[in-house]
Each structure stands twice: as structure tokens, then as C-alpha cells.
Motif scaffolding. Structure first.
Motif, short mmCIF file in Angstrom:
data_model
loop_
_atom_site.label_atom_id
_atom_site.label_comp_id
_atom_site.label_asym_id
_atom_site.label_seq_id
_atom_site.Cartn_x
_atom_site.Cartn_y
_atom_site.Cartn_z
N GLY A 27 0.97 -1.17 0.28
CA GLY A 27 0.07 0.06 -0.20
C GLY A 27 0.60 0.95 -0.25
N PHE A 28 2.26 1.15 0.81
CA PHE A 28 2.71 2.69 0.89
C PHE A 28 3.42 2.49 -0.77
CE2 PHE A 28 7.68 3.63 0.62
CZ PHE A 28 7.10 5.11 1.73
N GLN A 38 3.53 -9.26 -4.08
CA GLN A 38 3.03 -10.01 -2.92
C GLN A 38 3.03 -11.14 -2.67
OE1 GLN A 38 0.62 -8.00 0.44
NE2 GLN A 38 -0.19 -7.40 -1.15
N SER A 39 3.18 -11.97 -2.20
CA SER A 39 2.66 -13.51 -1.85
C SER A 39 2.80 -13.74 -0.52
CB SER A 39 3.51 -14.43 -3.11
OG SER A 39 3.40 -15.67 -2.30
N THR A 318 -3.65 3.09 2.16
CA THR A 318 -4.19 1.77 2.59
C THR A 318 -3.45 0.34 1.54
OG1 THR A 318 -6.25 3.08 1.76
CG2 THR A 318 -6.32 1.09 2.24
N PRO A 319 -2.94 0.17 3.47
CA PRO A 319 -2.70 -1.27 2.55
C PRO A 319 -3.76 -2.76 1.42
CG PRO A 319 -3.18 -1.26 5.50
CD PRO A 319 -3.85 -0.38 4.48
N ASP A 320 -3.11 -3.25 0.83
CA ASP A 320 -3.08 -3.69 -0.61
C ASP A 320 -2.74 -5.25 -0.99
OD1 ASP A 320 -3.91 -4.12 -2.87
OD2 ASP A 320 -2.49 -2.68 -4.40
N TYR A 321 -3.95 -6.23 -0.99
CA TYR A 321 -4.24 -7.23 -0.66
C TYR A 321 -4.05 -7.96 -1.90
CZ TYR A 321 -4.92 -6.90 4.86
OH TYR A 321 -4.83 -6.52 6.00
N GLU A 392 -13.90 -2.54 -0.86
CA GLU A 392 -13.96 -3.13 -1.64
C GLU A 392 -13.46 -3.48 -2.53
OE1 GLU A 392 -13.83 0.38 -6.21
OE2 GLU A 392 -14.46 1.40 -3.21
N GLN A 393 -11.98 -3.35 -2.46
CA GLN A 393 -10.96 -4.53 -2.96
C GLN A 393 -11.57 -5.94 -2.10
OE1 GLN A 393 -6.62 -5.01 -1.63
NE2 GLN A 393 -6.59 -3.34 -2.47
N THR A 394 -11.66 -6.05 -1.08
CA THR A 394 -11.17 -7.63 -0.89
C THR A 394 -12.89 -7.86 -0.27
OG1 THR A 394 -11.18 -7.41 2.13
CG2 THR A 394 -9.67 -6.70 0.24
N GLY A 395 -13.95 -7.32 -0.63
CA GLY A 395 -15.07 -8.40 -0.82
C GLY A 395 -15.86 -8.18 0.90
N GLU A 396 -14.30 -8.07 1.57
CA GLU A 396 -15.07 -8.73 3.49
C GLU A 396 -14.80 -7.61 4.52
OE1 GLU A 396 -14.89 -11.92 4.19
OE2 GLU A 396 -14.12 -13.05 2.58
#
Length: 732
Positions: A27-28, A38-39, A318-321, A392-396
Motif C-alpha cells: 500500500g505504501f 506479494q505472496s 491503504t494496505p493493498d491485499y 471494495e478491494q477484498t469484498g470482506e
């Protein structure tokens, strides 16, 4: 050529949700336009291992390496075809993709069963309180644990679902043992990890690979992966960061570590990793690196550019998964307890309300390090902006705030912001059990979606809590827990035994306090930790103040946080471990409250000096809240409808009003004077209009006296006001 960074969490952390460090850094990097892949290698290894193909390979390997195995292993091997046939559907069920399989799993004929299922007879009573999905999830967890036992006995003694070769990372004062292990042939689990790592490197084509190592159970695998990259892709630069190096490797001197890694960064990763990228790109000099360990002229040096500032929490993005296998994580239920399961069940978006700890005094804690010492809260609106972005990104819509201790005032503002925006979320976090958590504040949290809190009760002894400088008392913790549980919020307590100078009497009295809190229903879950003395805590830095002797006075060349120590009194705390944990396991399942505490131990322990109804008496005390003029007023309910009527008493006629409130469950009527009813309807309108800036208690008082032409205090302590406070009028 553009620099690409690949961030990897090595095996193993959690099965149900990604560890958030790589998502935070990604995210940064998005804010700096740095390409990042990322993994979570851990979940990828688990998915490969616990699949039909994975079990075919596993059983074939066991067949080729046949040994003198236990009866339990022989049973699993004999049932291998049943395991191969069921593993894929069970994993899909635990991923939430195959919910109807629950009906089959709960029938005795579907899952093959080995020794883990022996505990079912003890827990059969609990299934009455569990839905069929939860019961099936618990049975499927036991099934996986049976397979884990097989792996440990036959192919890799270091395997564990949430850790790998943890022993090699714990108290590794010397690098020798780990170094020797890394020069053995790769283990069965290593081979799976390295095969998947090869795919990750091939796909992402990185210039830099960063390993996030939060725990000792990730350490060995990070070195094994780095070793493979060095051999096969020597042009790639490799760095390590995370909780383990931050606490353990600050005084690293062993040059052999840099046969595997080029850099180790300490503390918050944003600025150090940005500078590392700039250095690899040739844009800055080596001496401009930030909080970075590296090898220079055959010795380990630490470079910390004072001109490079750290980023504020508002600036880190914002953290990005994205890129993580969010739909592939598996939810498991190891213990039939509604709170304890939250660490292993469900997908949680992880966020932080505030960096560091606002208390920062506990004497067992690493309060001298930046991750605790540097306290910086994030604005509530920005936190909720990040929540909406992650939904919005994860649906969770589930959030775990991973704070050291979330600040009550900021929690309040976040809860208010969630309610104002009318977003539906579930969230939980770590707290201190301090008196700021009033009944009204807990009701607000519940209304905003808070489902649970965890916090450190540590040693349930006022003398030791004072020595720890925890800033709470046992009475206070009990009352706060009652406020949370009565609001419908679950409570988990971190418990400690073996703190310096703790006596056997205090250990047993602490257990009795915990027993009573469970019995009274103000604690739902807990976990006992034995005290560990760390180099960066007040106890570790000044052991003489706590009557302990530091054994390892010489700095090791590798890990240097956990300190071996002994008490001047000669106390042996570890003998209490089994009894404390066994009793707690039963209390969490709501049983054995009537057992004498002696029955949990196989050696003589003192009788408790705590009154058997101590906690009950504390909770029965009616402590009147003290309101400050600046307290905020909030109304959780709906707008009331007024019905007017007259009432005659002793020949006098009074104008009355019935306030009707339509709640989700029922209709509530509160009778009062007409003018008070009209005032309250007007107050609700003002509260709704000023949603972005709530009224204060003083403003409400002034408003009441101007509208009703009477003193506020008699009204505030009347039945009408009590009814309003019981049904959604909160003073925060």
C-alpha cells in the motif's frame, strides 16, 4: 529498467487470513509508484500439501521411507485412500466454497478419524451450542490436525500449521544451529516451498525480494528461501524485515547471515525500503540507507541516514491485499469457544488505529523500541476511509485492528464515524482494560460493529499489576469486562505467570480470580503465557530492580532479545504451566468451576486466599457514572413519535406524552411530561443534524433548561431519563 520488489511472508503464520505486513508495504509502495508483487508462501505451501495430489506424493514418500511408526500413523497410512478422497472437498468447505458438505462431515461415516478425534467424547456436550457449519468446521480441523501429526512423525518434525522450525528461531543466541540446518538437504516441506518460490520469482521477475519475518516460526524458512535465491538468481538483492529482526537482530554481528541476505531493515519498513529501492537503482549512496544492517569490509554495519524522515501514518497509504490468494485461505476451529476461534476462523482485513502504544509503561514489554515507543494515532475519518477502500478491494467487511493497545478516545471516534456513514462491518481489537471503557462507550462500540476485544490482564494480582506498571487493578478489569460483555462484546484476556517475585500463593490467587471471572461470565477466553525477560524491556534492562539475575550477560552474535534469567528467590514457575492451561481450557468451555484449584496440579499448592465471591461482590457494587461537561451525547435509537394525553391527579390535569420508539425487535413506549417529550424529539433532531459534531453533556443540559424551564438534575435522575439511557441515549 524499473525496479520490481517482491514481498514474501515465508511459512507459516495464519491459515485464515494473510499476515498484513506485506499488504501494508505494498500500500505504501503504491503511493510511491514502486512496482510490487506479494505472496503469502505459507498458505501456498498448505494448499499444495493438503490437496489430493499433495497427499498422493506424501503417502508415496512415506512408503519409500518406511520407519518404525506409531499405531496412530499406521492407522492413517492404512486409511490413505479415504484421506485422498476427502481432502479436496474438505479444503473447499473450509474455504467457504462448499457449505453443504457440512451435512456429510457431521456424519461419522465421511471423515477418516485418528487420534485427534479422541477428544470428541469430552466435547460432545458443546456441539449442542454449535451450528452444523461450526461443528463440521471443528471436525474438519481435527481431520487436518491428524494429517499434521502424520507429517510431523514421518517427514518433517518441524512442521506446524502456524509455525515452521520455530525451535531454531527461539532464543537463537548463536547462528550455529540454524546455519547447520541450512546446510542439510532441504526437508520435504522445504522442497514444496522452494518449488512454489521458483514460480513466484519466475512470475514476478524481481530486482529485490523482501521477506517479512514476524515470528521465530518464519525464520528458518526465510533463510532457506533466501539461500535458494542466492544460488539460482544471484543478481537479486534480498532483504529481511519484520517483528523478528526488529526485536532479535538489533545487535547482530555474525557475518554468515549475509551469505543469505544482503540487507536487514529494522522497525517501520516504509522509509528503509524506499531508500533500499533508490540504492539498488543507483540513485542514492550506501551511507544514505535508513535503519539498515549490511555487510561491509567483512563486518556487520548499521546505517541510519538521519536526513531521511519516517512517514506519518496518514502518509503510508491503504494496505493493498491484491495478489494474495484471499479466496483460498481456510477457516478452522481448534477450540469450541466463540472468542478463541477468532484467531483462526474468518477472513479479517487488518488495519491499525494507532502506531505504538499510548500507555507504553508495562515493565515486561519492549517499550524502548519504536514499535511500542513511537505513538501516533491515525485520524478516525482516514481509518474509516481505509476500511471502505478495503471492503471494495477484498469484498470482506470484517476488520481486525492489530494495535498494541487501541486508544479508547480514537475507538470512540472510529465507532461514531462508522455509524454516521451507515456502513455494516464487524471489528475487534486489542485494548487495555482501563476505566475509560464505560457501559455507554461499550454500547456505542457494539452498535458500530465491534464483536470482541482482547487485552492484557497479565497476573491477576494487584501487587504484581503495580509492579508491571499496568495501570489497572483486578476490580477495574472485572468492571470493564462486565461493560463489554453486557454490551454483547466478547472478551479475551492475555494472562501471565512467572513474573519476577511472583509467589506460589499469588499464582493460585491469580488463577482463582480468572476462574471467578469466567464463572461470572465477564470473560470468554484467555491464554496463559509464561513471563519471558526481553532485552528491550524495563525488567531486562534493570533486572536488579525486580530481584532477578540475568544469566546470559554476554551479547550473542545472532538473536539477542530473549534473556535467560533466574529469580533470586529460586522460584520455579514452569511447573505451574500444565495446571494453569488445563484449568483454563475447561473454564473456556464453561465447566469445572466447582473443582478445588488443587485438583489441577500434581504437586501441593497453597489454598487460595481470595474470597469465593470476590468478583461477584465487585460486580454488584453500583458505581454511579461521573459525567464531564465535555462528554459527548449520542442517540442510538430511532426518532420517537409522540402521542399526547391528559392525566388527572388530585383534581389537577397534567399534559403528558408517550414517546414511541420502534426498535428492530419491538416497540418501546416511555411516558413523560408533554414538554419533556417535545424537548427530547427536538434533541434527537439536533443530534441528527449535528452528526458530524456531537452535542456535549453541558450543551444538552443548557438546552433542556432553556426549553423546559426547569432544572436538569431532577430530570436526569428520573425514571424517564433512566429509561432513555437504557435504550440508546449515550454519554461518551
Amino acid at each position: 529498467m524499473e525496479t520490481t520488489v517482491t514481498l514474501i511472508t515465508p511459512p507459516f503464520t495464519q491459515l485464515n487470513t494473510p499476515y498484513p505486513a506485506t499488504a501494508y508495504i505494498k500500500g505504501f509502495f503504491n503511493t510511491k509508484s514502486i512496482a510490487c508483487f506479494q505472496s503469502d508462501l505459507g498458505i501456498e505451501v498448505i494448499l499444495e500439501l493438503f490437496s489430493k495430489r499433495g497427499l498422493v506424493d506424501l503417502f508415496e514418500y512415506i512408503k519409500l521411507h518406511n520407519g518404525d511408526f506409531s499405531e496412530n500413523t499406521r492407522r492413517i497410512v492404512a486409511l490413505q485412500h479415504e484421506y485422498k478422497a476427502t481432502i479436496d472437498p474438505v479444503m473447499a468447505f473450509l474455504q467457504g466454497k462448499n457449505p453443504t458438505l457440512a451435512h456429510a462431515i457431521t456424519q461419522d461415516v465421511f471423515l477418516p478419524q485418528a487420534s485427534r478425534f479422541n477428544q470428541l467424547e469430552e466435547l460432545e456436550w458443546a456441539f449442542g451450542a454449535m451450528g452444523i457449519q461450526d461443528k463440521a468446521k471443528h471436525l474438519a480441523t481435527l481431520y487436518l490436525e491428524d494429517l499434521s501429526d502424520l507429517i510431523v512423525e514421518t517427514v518433517d518434525a518441524n512442521f506446524g500449521f502456524s509455525r515452521y522450525a520455530e525451535r531454531l528461531g527461539r532464543s537463537a543466541n548463536s547462528f550455529d544451529e540454524l546455519y547447520e540446518a541450512l546446510h542439510q538437504e532441504p526437508t520435504y516441506i522445504d522442497q514444496i516451498s522452494l518449488k512454489l518460490l521458483e514460480k513466484i520469482i519466475s512470475t514476478s521477475q524481481p530486482s529485490i525480494v523482501g521477506f517479512s519475518v514476524p515470528f521465530p516460526g518464519n525464520l528458518y524458512s526465510s533463510f532457506r528461501c533466501a539461500q535458494w535465491i542466492k544460488k539460482n538468481h544471484p543478481q537479486i538483492k534480498i532483504t529481511m524485515g519484520g517483528g523478528f529482526p526488529n526485536t532479535e537482530l538489533r545487535s547482530l554481528t555474525d557475518v554468515r547471515v549475509f551469505e543469505f541476505f544482503d540487507f536487514i531493515t529494522l522497525d517501520d519498513g516504509e522509509a528503509p525500503l524506499e531508500n533500499l529501492v533508490l540504492y539498488v537503482e543507483g540513485k542514492i549512496l550506501q551511507e544514505e540507507l535508513k535503519r539498515t544492517l549490511l555487510l561491509k569490509e567483512d563486518r556487520v554495519v548499521y546505517i541510519n541516514n538521519p536526513l531521511k524522515r519516517d512517514y506519518k501514518q496518514a502518509e503510508v497509504g491503504t494496505p493493498d491485499y491484491s495478489g494474495l490468494l484471499l479466496s483460498e485461505y481456510i477457516s478452522v476451529i481448534e477450540i469450541v469457544n466463540p472468542m478463541h476461534r477468532m484467531w483462526s476462523d474468518g477472513r479479517w482485513n487488518k488495519l491499525t488505529m494507532a502506531h505504538g502504544c499510548y500507555w507504553g509503561k508495562c515493565t515486561f514489554c519492549d517499550i524502548s523500541l519504536d514499535y511500542i515507543k513511537v505513538y501516533e494515532p491515525v485520524a478516525a475519518k482516514q481509518i474509516v476511509d481505509r476500511m471502505e477502500a478495503l471492503i471494495e478491494q477484498t469484498g470482506e467487511t470484517g476488520f481486525h485492528f492489530v494495535d498494541e493497545a487501541a486508544p479508547p478516545a480514537l475507538m470512540r471516534e472510529v465507532a461514531l464515524e462508522i455509524i454516521r456513514r451507515k456502513i455494516t462491518v464487524s471489528w475487534w481489537t486489542n485494548i487495555r482494560f482501563e476505566k475509560s471503557f464505560t457501559k455507554d462507550l461499550c454500547l456505542l462500540f457494539k452498535a458500530s460493529g465491534c464483536i470482541a476485544v482482547s487485552g492484557g490482564l497479565e497476573v491477576a494480582s494487584d501487587r504484581l499489576l503495580k509492579l508491571i506498571d499496568k495501570g489497572v487493578t483486578v476490580e477495574q478489569v472485572a468492571r470493564v469486562n462486565k461493560n463489554f460483555t453486557e454490551a454483547g462484546i466478547l472478551v479475551h484476556a492475555y494472562l501471565m505467570y512467572g513474573f519476577p517475585t511472583q509467589t506460589a500463593q499469588e499464582t493460585i490467587d491469580s488463577l482463582e480470580m480468572v476462574r471467578q471471572m469466567f464463572e461470572m461470565g465477564v470473560m470468554q477466553s484467555g491464554f496463559w503465557h509464561q513471563f519471558a525477560m526481553t532485552a528491550h524491556s524495563p525488567v531486562g534492562m534493570n533486572p536488579e530492580l525486580f530481584d532477578v539475575i540475568k544469566i546470559n550477560t554476554e551479547l550473542g552474535s545472532f538473536a539477542n532479545n530473549d534473556l535467560v534469567h533466574k529469580e533470586k528467590s529460586g522460584a520455579q514457575h514452569d511447573k505451574f504451566s500444565y495446571g494453569l492451561k488445563k484449568s483454563l481450557f475447561n473454564f473456556m468451555h464453561g465447566v469445572c468451576f466447582d473443582w478445588a484449584l488443587q485438583e489441577w496440579f500434581d504437586f501441593k499448592v497453597p489454598r487460595t486466599s481470595i474470597s469465593p465471591n470476590y468478583i461477584a461482590a465487585v460486580l454488584e457494587q453500583d458505581v454511579l457514572p461521573i459525567y464531564k461537561p465535555t462528554n459527548k451525547v449520542f442517540w442510538l435509537g430511532t426518532s420517537p413519535q409522540l402521542e399526547f394525553y391528559t392525566k388527572t391527579k388530585k383534581g389537577r390535569t397534567f399534559e403528558k406524552a408517550s414517546m414511541l420508539f420502534y426498535t428492530k425487535k419491538n416497540t418501546l413506549a416511555i411516558d413523560t411530561d408533554k414538554v419533556i417529550g417535545e424537548w427530547f424529539v427536538d434533541l434527537v433532531v439536533k443530534l441528527n443534524e449535528k452528526a458530524s459534531k456531537t452535542l456535549t453533556y453541558q450543551e444538552m443540559k443548557v438546552d433542556f433548561e432553556a426549553y423546559c424551564q426547569e432544572d436538569f438534575e431532577p430530570f436526569w435522575y428520573s425514571k424517564t431519563a433512566r429509561d432513555l439511557r437504557s435504550n440508546g441515549l449515550l454519554i461518551l
